[in-house]
Scaffold this motif. Structure first.
Motif, PDB file in Angstrom:
ATOM      1  N   LEU A 455       0.835  -1.263  -0.009  1.00  0.00           N
ATOM      2  CA  LEU A 455       0.080  -0.055   0.050  1.00  0.00           C
ATOM      3  C   LEU A 455       0.950   1.305  -0.055  1.00  0.00           C
ATOM      4  O   LEU A 455       2.068   1.304   0.434  1.00  0.00           O
ATOM      5  CB  LEU A 455      -0.933   0.011   1.273  1.00  0.00           C
ATOM      6  CG  LEU A 455      -1.945  -1.029   1.265  1.00  0.00           C
ATOM      7  CD1 LEU A 455      -2.692  -1.039   2.656  1.00  0.00           C
ATOM      8  CD2 LEU A 455      -2.586  -0.859   0.130  1.00  0.00           C
ATOM      9  N   CYS A 480      -2.096   9.507  -1.376  1.00  0.00           N
ATOM     10  CA  CYS A 480      -3.176   8.675  -0.890  1.00  0.00           C
ATOM     11  C   CYS A 480      -4.145   9.148  -0.125  1.00  0.00           C
ATOM     12  O   CYS A 480      -3.569  10.269   0.966  1.00  0.00           O
ATOM     13  CB  CYS A 480      -2.700   7.444  -0.536  1.00  0.00           C
ATOM     14  SG  CYS A 480      -1.983   7.309   0.979  1.00  0.00           S
ATOM     15  N   SER A 484      -8.251   2.832   0.560  1.00  0.00           N
ATOM     16  CA  SER A 484      -7.153   2.220  -0.308  1.00  0.00           C
ATOM     17  C   SER A 484      -7.482   2.182  -1.783  1.00  0.00           C
ATOM     18  O   SER A 484      -8.664   1.997  -2.147  1.00  0.00           O
ATOM     19  CB  SER A 484      -7.089   0.750   0.126  1.00  0.00           C
ATOM     20  OG  SER A 484      -6.176   0.062  -0.615  1.00  0.00           O
ATOM     21  N   GLY A 509      -3.572  -0.294  -4.828  1.00  0.00           N
ATOM     22  CA  GLY A 509      -3.018  -0.078  -3.606  1.00  0.00           C
ATOM     23  C   GLY A 509      -1.667   0.804  -3.477  1.00  0.00           C
ATOM     24  O   GLY A 509      -1.270   1.681  -2.619  1.00  0.00           O
TER      25      GLY A 509
END
Length: 600
Positions: A455, A480, A484, A509
């Motif tokens: 991630l 981000c 997710s 991710g």
């Protein structure tokens, strides 16, 4: 009548050479009393009285006229078609008027300038009993006991062709004299360049259709070696894509091979011509076979094989190409130890190669396994046909933007690498090798990923935008979100205290991909240049922001340079892949234009 004699050996020797005699006979094709025996009637235009003995020596021209033309009666009435002089004046073919010397003497008396035009309208056109071919035959009595005068201008054959009159006249000029007026034109305005490009394209099509092979070869040579310098970048790019599309319409296989060789070879041989074509948005519309022929060309003007990956990325600008086609094009890549690492990074960012070097089990990627194993790539040496711009040493006197499509990787103030695919760490940045200094639209594809982690780290933020001086920048901060696979982009400027509200786009991710489009407008009266920077995802504009710079900064100062800077990395790295999918550098023409030529 000596003027009615065919062009036999005696006449050829008298003139020294048959070609020398044909040059003198060219002007006779416009005369009503000319010695030609083969009539070419342009639809809606005048009649050309050509000489079959000369047309036979031009190759297949005579046969193609018979093939594509419509057979007409051999007897000719001068009033059934317009006179060349009036027709050329009406259409504006003034350069053809010089070939109509003394043409008025070969016209019927009724067309003389001495005849009162009012009497013509009142009395109509009288039937001259002394004209060639005059007959007393009429509707009721027919030809019984009718008298008919001999017609010394009776044609052996006459055909009607669907072709522009000016271009047919130039085709015949080349057949007779080996010359064509368009080769000598040097346009000065945008409109003149468009007209010349239009005429040369149609002449190329007509020369191939009517099998005037020597003219076809000369036209292809002109497009490959002279066109760019005469008509400029924009018209050259238009000509390139029209010729490429013409490939499906050629009538002979050897003509098609010559055309493909010119379009994939000579027209892309110089760096300037190569840029004009590959930066054009129409590059993405070319068929895969053509792209493959182009990328296999040994003389392709690239400084590194990594540019092949950028060209493939541009071709797939709309992300609508099949995976097997992209894999097929990857076989054109000729790696060396340095570019092989770039190739691996490219595959990883595409998601076609895992971190342990394995290809996903997808049917469309079966050919990629052969490439990874070294069996599918070309064994030919890598191409470096353009001198590499020394971004590390910044050589003096090298002001040619040879690498404006590549980026330089800096660690601190030291340049350590150049290319389009990088791993960026803390206190590092990527800067466009050559700044943008002209108005226009550029579109760059940005791929940010961290394959070493499942991630994306929330602490990692990447600025992607433009710099236009020391401490002056404008762009978007990508990071981000708490969800997710959902990323945010926020506009950030050096003149603003904080980023704007975020816009969101979808990734995976540990990876996000989007396009960054820059529009640089023409300077305003106050010498301010307005620029617009947009984020495009899935061919939809997610967000766009405008900013302004001075014309002096754009033209004579630092200019505009794309820049990538990562923050919050600590000891980690972020993989960045950059590829131009539209535009990519300054245009060779700075003139303001009103659009492209209308091509039918």
């Amino acid at each position: 009548l000596s003027y009615r004699l065919p062009l036999g050996p005696a006449m050829a020797n008298a003139n020294g050479d048959w070609k020398m005699g044909s040059k003198k006979l060219y002007r006779e094709i416009y005369q009503e009393t000319g010695s030609g025996d083969f009539g070419i009637q342009v639809a809606g235009g005048p009649l050309f009285r050509c000489h079959s003995s000369i047309l036979e020596k031009s190759g297949g021209f005579l046969g193609k006229v018979r093939q594509f033309g419509k057979v007409l009666p051999r007897e000719v009435d001068p009033y059934d078609y317009p006179a060349p002089k009036e027709y050329f004046k009406e259409k504006g073919y003034f350069h053809l008027m010089a070939d109509l010397q003394a043409i008025q003497f070969s016209q019927p008396m009724e067309r003389s300038a001495f005849v009162d035009p009012i009497q013509k309208l009142l009395k109509g056109i009288p039937d001259d009993p002394n004209k060639p071919g005059y007959t007393t035959a009429h509707f009721i009595g027919g030809t019984t006991t009718a008298m008919k005068r001999p017609d010394p201008f009776f044609l052996a054959e006459r055909y009607k062709v669907e072709c522009d009159c000016e271009r047919m006249a130039e085709l015949l000029r080349f057949v007779y004299q080996g010359l064509m007026t368009f080769f000598d034109e040097r346009p000065e305005t945008d409109r003149q360049r468009e007209v010349l490009t239009h005429n040369m394209l149609h002449m190329c099509f007509d020369a191939e259709k009517y099998s005037v092979d020597r003219l076809y070869e000369r036209l292809l040579h002109w497009f490959g070696n002279e066109c760019y310098g005469i008509v400029g970048e924009r018209c050259f790019a238009n000509a390139f894509f029209h010729l490429q599309h013409f490939e499906v319409s050629v009538t002979e296989e050897f003509s098609r091979k010559m055309l493909v060789k010119t379009v994939t070879g000579n027209m892309l041989a110089s760096r300037e011509q190569f840029r004009a074509v590959t930066r054009d948005p129409r590059w993405s519309s070319l068929p895969v076979d053509f792209i493959e022929d182009t990328l296999n060309y040994d003389g392709m003007p690239i400084s590194s094989e990594s540019e092949v990956l950028s060209l493939i990325e541009r071709w797939n600008a709309n992300a609508d190409k099949k995976k097997e086609h992209i894999v097929r094009l990857l076989c054109c890549f000729r790696p060396d130890p340095q570019t092989m690492q770039t190739f691996i990074h490219w595959l990883v960012n595409m998601g076609w190669l895992t971190s342990d070097g394995q290809v996903p089990d997808v049917p469309e990627l079966m050919g990629l396994r052969k490439i990874i194993n070294g069996n599918g790539m070309s064994n030919r040496p890598p191409r470096r046909n353009v001198r590499q711009h020394d971004a590390l040493d910044d050589e003096e006197g090298n002001d040619q933007p040879e690498n404006d499509v590549t980026f330089v990787h800096y660690k601190g103030s030291q340049a350590v690498n150049s290319g389009c695919s990088f791993s960026v760490g803390a206190q590092q940045r990527l800067v466009q090798a050559e700044p943008i200094r002209c108005s226009g639209i550029q579109r760059m594809r940005v791929v940010l990923s961290n394959p070493r982690s499942v991630l994306w780290d929330p602490e990692h933020e990447v600025f992607v935008g433009l710099s236009y001086g020391e401490g002056k920048y404008f762009g978007y901060l990508c990071s981000c979100t708490t969800f997710s696979g959902i990323f945010s982009v926020r506009a950030l400027a050096s003149a603003a205290p904080a980023p704007n509200a975020p816009a969101h786009l979808t990734g995976s991710g540990n990876k996000v991909e989007f396009d960054l489009a820059l529009e640089v407008q023409i300077q305003r009266a106050n010498m301010v240049v307005v620029c617009k920077l947009s984020v495009i995802f899935a061919n939809l504009t997610v967000t766009e922001e405008k900013f302004q710079i001075s014309y002096e900064t754009l033209q004579f100062g630092p200019g505009l340079s794309f820049q990538v800077v990562a923050t919050g990395l600590a000891d980690d790295e972020v993989d960045v892949q950059l590829a131009w999918v539209g535009g990519g550098g300054p245009s060779a023409e700075a003139d303001v234009t009103n659009g492209s030529a209308d091509f039918d």
